[in-house]
Write an enzyme that holds these catalytic residues in place. Structure first.
Site, PDB file in Angstrom:
ATOM      1  N   TYR A  45       2.782   2.682  23.939  1.00 22.20           N
ATOM      2  CA  TYR A  45       4.352   2.491  23.874  1.00 22.20           C
ATOM      3  C   TYR A  45       5.150   2.867  24.862  1.00 22.20           C
ATOM      4  CZ  TYR A  45       3.638   1.563  18.661  1.00 22.20           C
ATOM      5  OH  TYR A  45       3.556   1.154  17.464  1.00 22.20           O
ATOM      6  N   GLY A  82      10.989  -8.067  10.747  1.00 21.01           N
ATOM      7  CA  GLY A  82      10.519  -9.542  10.132  1.00 21.01           C
ATOM      8  C   GLY A  82       9.917 -10.494  11.132  1.00 21.01           C
TER       9      GLY A  82
END
Length: 301
Positions: free
Chosen positions: A69, A221
């Protein structure tokens, strides 16, 4: 009661092995920039530090991170180390190994089993710790995870890792891993916007076995690495309006209501959004609202 007064305790707690955590935590991926990895623009360092400080202030004691990350200027692990070290005794930091990005941010070949120790040690170095609370093996399309998971189980025996999890897996991989060493958590993409029968089965199996299910992309999503999509289904919007909440809050609440073993790790680089995300742990959807959203998800599948 305002969002500022709602803490992570409103969502309840669950144990990752012997480590109790609030069911709403913080995903660290968005600390590094406006989107994941090399996408978007790097974050403002002071604001990312403020997010981490605010998370602790609000009772968040579960942070999900990874050495891969990072953006062109920011590393999630370095930010966590700078903001929170020396670490509180009750803070649980979970990380992932398997994927690999080089110093330019390009994705490289995923780790072989004999390379996983190097991944673990890199996380230890970046976080400034002598052990890792939880390490997920992120499956990278291999058919069997036995050799990779076995390598991590050996590191657990040495004390470098306290607990093990698996990510991006199917039900058969859970059984495969459990035959080698205890699994305390499973992390797969899961949300209202998309459905996968294999992941639904994993959710059920985790509940039966007392294993935490920790979905990612629950809020983003279809936006995935780019972050939360701007469009929201009418059903989600209607439920949000009924509660005076945002669509993101509804998605978090829906996630948590899938079972007491389900944890939420919404990511953000904005302190105000963090406050709102944590407050979503106090939102309770009705049975009718849950069925309405479940129907939407079945259609998405």
């Amino acid at each position: 009661m305002t969002s500022d007064t709602i803490t992570a305790q409103a969502a309840g707690t669950w144990n990752l092995g012997d480590l109790p955590v609030s069911r709403i935590g913080l995903g660290a991926m968005r600390l590094t920039g406006s989107a994941a990895f090399h996408l978007g623009t790097p974050s403002d360092r002071r604001r990312s530090i403020a997010v981490l400080h605010k998370a602790i202030e609000l009772g968040v004691n579960h942070i999900d991170t990874a050495a891969f990350y990072f953006s062109s200027l920011r590393s999630a692990n370095e930010l966590i180390n700078s903001a929170l070290s020396p670490y509180a005794d009750d803070l649980v930091i979970a990380t992932k190994v398997g994927p690999y990005r080089d110093n330019h941010g390009e994705w490289g070949t995923s780790a072989r089993p004999d390379q996983l120790r190097g991944h673990v040690e890199e996380n230890l170095r970046q976080l400034g710790r002598d052990h890792l609370d939880v390490v997920y093996l992120r499956r990278m399309r291999q058919d069997s995870i036995a050799e990779h998971f076995g390598a991590l189980a050996e590191l657990r025996e040495t004390g470098l890792i306290r607990h093990l999890g698996i990510s991006a897996v199917e039900p058969r991989h859970l059984a495969e891993a459990q035959a080698i060493a205890p699994v305390v958590c499973v992390q797969n993409p899961y949300g209202i916007a998309f459905a996968d029968p294999a992941t639904d089965e994993l959710l059920r199996l985790c509940g039966e076995q007392g294993i935490a299910f920790v979905p990612f992309y629950a809020v983003a999503g279809e936006g995935r690495d780019q972050g939360s999509a701007d469009s929201h289904e009418q059903e989600v919007l209607a439920v949000a309006r009924a509660h005076g909440a945002s669509p993101a809050h509804v998605r978090i609440a829906w996630t948590l209501q899938q079972g007491p073993h389900v944890l939420a790790i919404p990511g953000t680089g904005n302190p105000d959004h963090l406050v709102e995300n944590v407050a979503a742990g106090a939102l309770r959807l009705t049975e009718d609202e849950m069925e309405r959203l479940n129907t939407l998800r079945r259609k998405a599948g």
